[in-house]
Design a protein around this motif. Sequence first.
Motif, mmCIF file in Angstrom:
data_model
loop_
_atom_site.group_PDB
_atom_site.id
_atom_site.type_symbol
_atom_site.label_atom_id
_atom_site.label_comp_id
_atom_site.label_asym_id
_atom_site.label_seq_id
_atom_site.Cartn_x
_atom_site.Cartn_y
_atom_site.Cartn_z
ATOM 1 N N LEU A 176 0.824 -1.211 0.000
ATOM 2 C CA LEU A 176 0.000 0.000 0.000
ATOM 3 C C LEU A 176 0.859 1.262 0.000
ATOM 4 O O LEU A 176 0.473 2.276 -0.580
ATOM 5 C CB LEU A 176 -0.916 0.001 1.232
ATOM 6 C CG LEU A 176 -2.021 -1.058 1.244
ATOM 7 C CD1 LEU A 176 -2.781 -1.021 2.557
ATOM 8 C CD2 LEU A 176 -2.989 -0.833 0.081
ATOM 9 N N ARG A 177 2.029 1.212 0.648
ATOM 10 C CA ARG A 177 2.898 2.391 0.713
ATOM 11 C C ARG A 177 3.723 2.584 -0.560
ATOM 12 O O ARG A 177 4.301 3.653 -0.751
ATOM 13 C CB ARG A 177 3.849 2.266 1.905
ATOM 14 C CG ARG A 177 3.168 2.356 3.260
ATOM 15 C CD ARG A 177 4.205 2.503 4.364
ATOM 16 N NE ARG A 177 3.587 2.544 5.673
ATOM 17 C CZ ARG A 177 3.487 1.501 6.491
ATOM 18 N NH1 ARG A 177 3.979 0.331 6.110
ATOM 19 N NH2 ARG A 177 2.906 1.611 7.663
ATOM 20 N N ASP A 178 3.808 1.605 -1.436
ATOM 21 C CA ASP A 178 4.657 1.683 -2.620
ATOM 22 C C ASP A 178 3.903 2.391 -3.739
ATOM 23 O O ASP A 178 3.591 1.813 -4.780
ATOM 24 C CB ASP A 178 5.084 0.276 -3.045
ATOM 25 C CG ASP A 178 6.262 0.324 -4.012
ATOM 26 O OD1 ASP A 178 6.759 1.445 -4.265
ATOM 27 O OD2 ASP A 178 6.662 -0.732 -4.507
ATOM 28 N N TRP A 179 3.574 3.683 -3.490
ATOM 29 C CA TRP A 179 2.807 4.424 -4.491
ATOM 30 C C TRP A 179 3.680 5.027 -5.587
ATOM 31 O O TRP A 179 3.194 5.408 -6.633
ATOM 32 C CB TRP A 179 2.033 5.555 -3.822
ATOM 33 C CG TRP A 179 2.908 6.482 -3.028
ATOM 34 C CD1 TRP A 179 3.687 7.478 -3.488
ATOM 35 C CD2 TRP A 179 3.107 6.442 -1.613
ATOM 36 N NE1 TRP A 179 4.362 8.073 -2.473
ATOM 37 C CE2 TRP A 179 4.014 7.479 -1.294
ATOM 38 C CE3 TRP A 179 2.600 5.658 -0.592
ATOM 39 C CZ2 TRP A 179 4.427 7.718 0.007
ATOM 40 C CZ3 TRP A 179 3.003 5.905 0.701
ATOM 41 C CH2 TRP A 179 3.910 6.922 0.996
ATOM 42 N N SER A 180 5.029 5.135 -5.364
ATOM 43 C CA SER A 180 5.891 5.778 -6.356
ATOM 44 C C SER A 180 6.280 4.844 -7.487
ATOM 45 O O SER A 180 6.617 5.280 -8.573
ATOM 46 C CB SER A 180 7.159 6.304 -5.670
ATOM 47 O OG SER A 180 7.869 5.220 -5.073
ATOM 48 N N ARG A 181 6.275 3.565 -7.273
ATOM 49 C CA ARG A 181 6.732 2.618 -8.282
ATOM 50 C C ARG A 181 5.633 2.225 -9.244
ATOM 51 O O ARG A 181 5.865 2.037 -10.429
ATOM 52 C CB ARG A 181 7.291 1.369 -7.598
ATOM 53 C CG ARG A 181 7.852 0.345 -8.566
ATOM 54 C CD ARG A 181 8.443 -0.816 -7.795
ATOM 55 N NE ARG A 181 7.456 -1.466 -6.971
ATOM 56 C CZ ARG A 181 6.597 -2.380 -7.424
ATOM 57 N NH1 ARG A 181 6.614 -2.724 -8.703
ATOM 58 N NH2 ARG A 181 5.732 -2.943 -6.608
ATOM 59 N N GLU A 182 4.423 2.141 -8.779
ATOM 60 C CA GLU A 182 3.348 1.639 -9.617
ATOM 61 C C GLU A 182 3.062 2.539 -10.820
ATOM 62 O O GLU A 182 2.907 2.049 -11.933
ATOM 63 C CB GLU A 182 2.100 1.421 -8.778
ATOM 64 C CG GLU A 182 2.266 0.278 -7.788
ATOM 65 C CD GLU A 182 1.009 0.065 -6.972
ATOM 66 O OE1 GLU A 182 0.047 0.838 -7.191
ATOM 67 O OE2 GLU A 182 0.986 -0.857 -6.157
ATOM 68 N N PRO A 183 2.985 3.920 -10.674
ATOM 69 C CA PRO A 183 2.744 4.739 -11.871
ATOM 70 C C PRO A 183 3.848 4.595 -12.909
ATOM 71 O O PRO A 183 3.591 4.585 -14.100
ATOM 72 C CB PRO A 183 2.687 6.162 -11.306
ATOM 73 C CG PRO A 183 2.276 5.978 -9.880
ATOM 74 C CD PRO A 183 2.938 4.703 -9.446
ATOM 75 N N VAL A 184 5.120 4.523 -12.472
ATOM 76 C CA VAL A 184 6.226 4.342 -13.416
ATOM 77 C C VAL A 184 6.076 3.037 -14.175
ATOM 78 O O VAL A 184 6.269 2.970 -15.390
ATOM 79 C CB VAL A 184 7.568 4.404 -12.658
ATOM 80 C CG1 VAL A 184 8.722 4.099 -13.612
ATOM 81 C CG2 VAL A 184 7.750 5.771 -12.021
ATOM 82 N N ASP A 185 5.740 2.001 -13.458
ATOM 83 C CA ASP A 185 5.532 0.716 -14.120
ATOM 84 C C ASP A 185 4.389 0.792 -15.124
ATOM 85 O O ASP A 185 4.451 0.222 -16.215
ATOM 86 C CB ASP A 185 5.250 -0.366 -13.077
ATOM 87 C CG ASP A 185 6.487 -0.639 -12.226
ATOM 88 O OD1 ASP A 185 7.580 -0.220 -12.625
ATOM 89 O OD2 ASP A 185 6.332 -1.268 -11.156
ATOM 90 N N ASP A 186 3.333 1.503 -14.751
ATOM 91 C CA ASP A 186 2.198 1.625 -15.663
ATOM 92 C C ASP A 186 2.596 2.380 -16.933
ATOM 93 O O ASP A 186 2.210 2.015 -18.050
ATOM 94 C CB ASP A 186 1.042 2.347 -14.967
ATOM 95 C CG ASP A 186 0.476 1.502 -13.836
ATOM 96 O OD1 ASP A 186 0.730 0.281 -13.840
ATOM 97 O OD2 ASP A 186 -0.202 2.069 -12.959
ATOM 98 N N LEU A 187 3.361 3.479 -16.781
ATOM 99 C CA LEU A 187 3.796 4.241 -17.956
ATOM 100 C C LEU A 187 4.711 3.417 -18.846
ATOM 101 O O LEU A 187 4.619 3.464 -20.081
ATOM 102 C CB LEU A 187 4.503 5.520 -17.491
ATOM 103 C CG LEU A 187 3.615 6.587 -16.833
ATOM 104 C CD1 LEU A 187 4.466 7.743 -16.341
ATOM 105 C CD2 LEU A 187 2.547 7.077 -17.809
#
Length: 238
Positions: A176-187
């Motif tokens: 839940l705290r790993d919010w910085s990695r998920e958008p990069v992975d999505d892009l």
Amino acid sequence: MEAALIIFALMLLTVVGLGAYLTVKAVGAAKRGVERTVAQARRSVEDTTLRAKSFGQVGVAGALAQLRLDLRTSMRATQQALAEGAQTDASLRESLGLFERLSTHGHELDGELKRLEQEPDRQRTAELLPDLRERAAKIIQAADSLRWAARDRARRFAEDEMSLLSEQIEMESGALRDWSREPVDDLAAAAAEWDAAQAAAPTPTPNPTPTSPPAALNPPTPTMQYPWQKAPRPESAG
């Protein structure tokens, strides 16, 4: 008509029988409830009396009362612990069977101690006290061992379950705290999909550049006549 009457009679008998069965069950349950309440009240009164005797009397009478009180307290606590534990841990049922066998010896000793309380020969009773204490100590030790083993087992299960739950919560909290990695992975995934789509698309063929029609099809360009030129002679045109 007769068949309908027979069916109605059978239904009536069934209803009456079921009502009688439920009534008997309800009366039995109420009776057992009253018996349990009376037994609990009797035990409470007897325990209070024994406690008073153990503190208020000295000598043989006080020793007998204390032995009975210690024995009953240990046995009751063990019975309650095993019964509660067996509801969630089936392995404690075997321990309950062992406790039932131990309870037989406990009841025998408690009955003997109770009879000795009314024994007028205090000297004889005093001579029996060492053996009575030893028997009571063995029974109490066995009951305590079963009780503490059941409690240790329940506590160990609770600790193991809590440890597993804590690990799962830590993993979920980290996700839940790993919010910085998920958008990069999505892009990155979206860019990869776009590149793949572009590579798979067919290359459009460019339109050919229009060419001039053949010269034979072009109309003759009129000859420009300048004023300083001479007009051609007729014979030269022939």
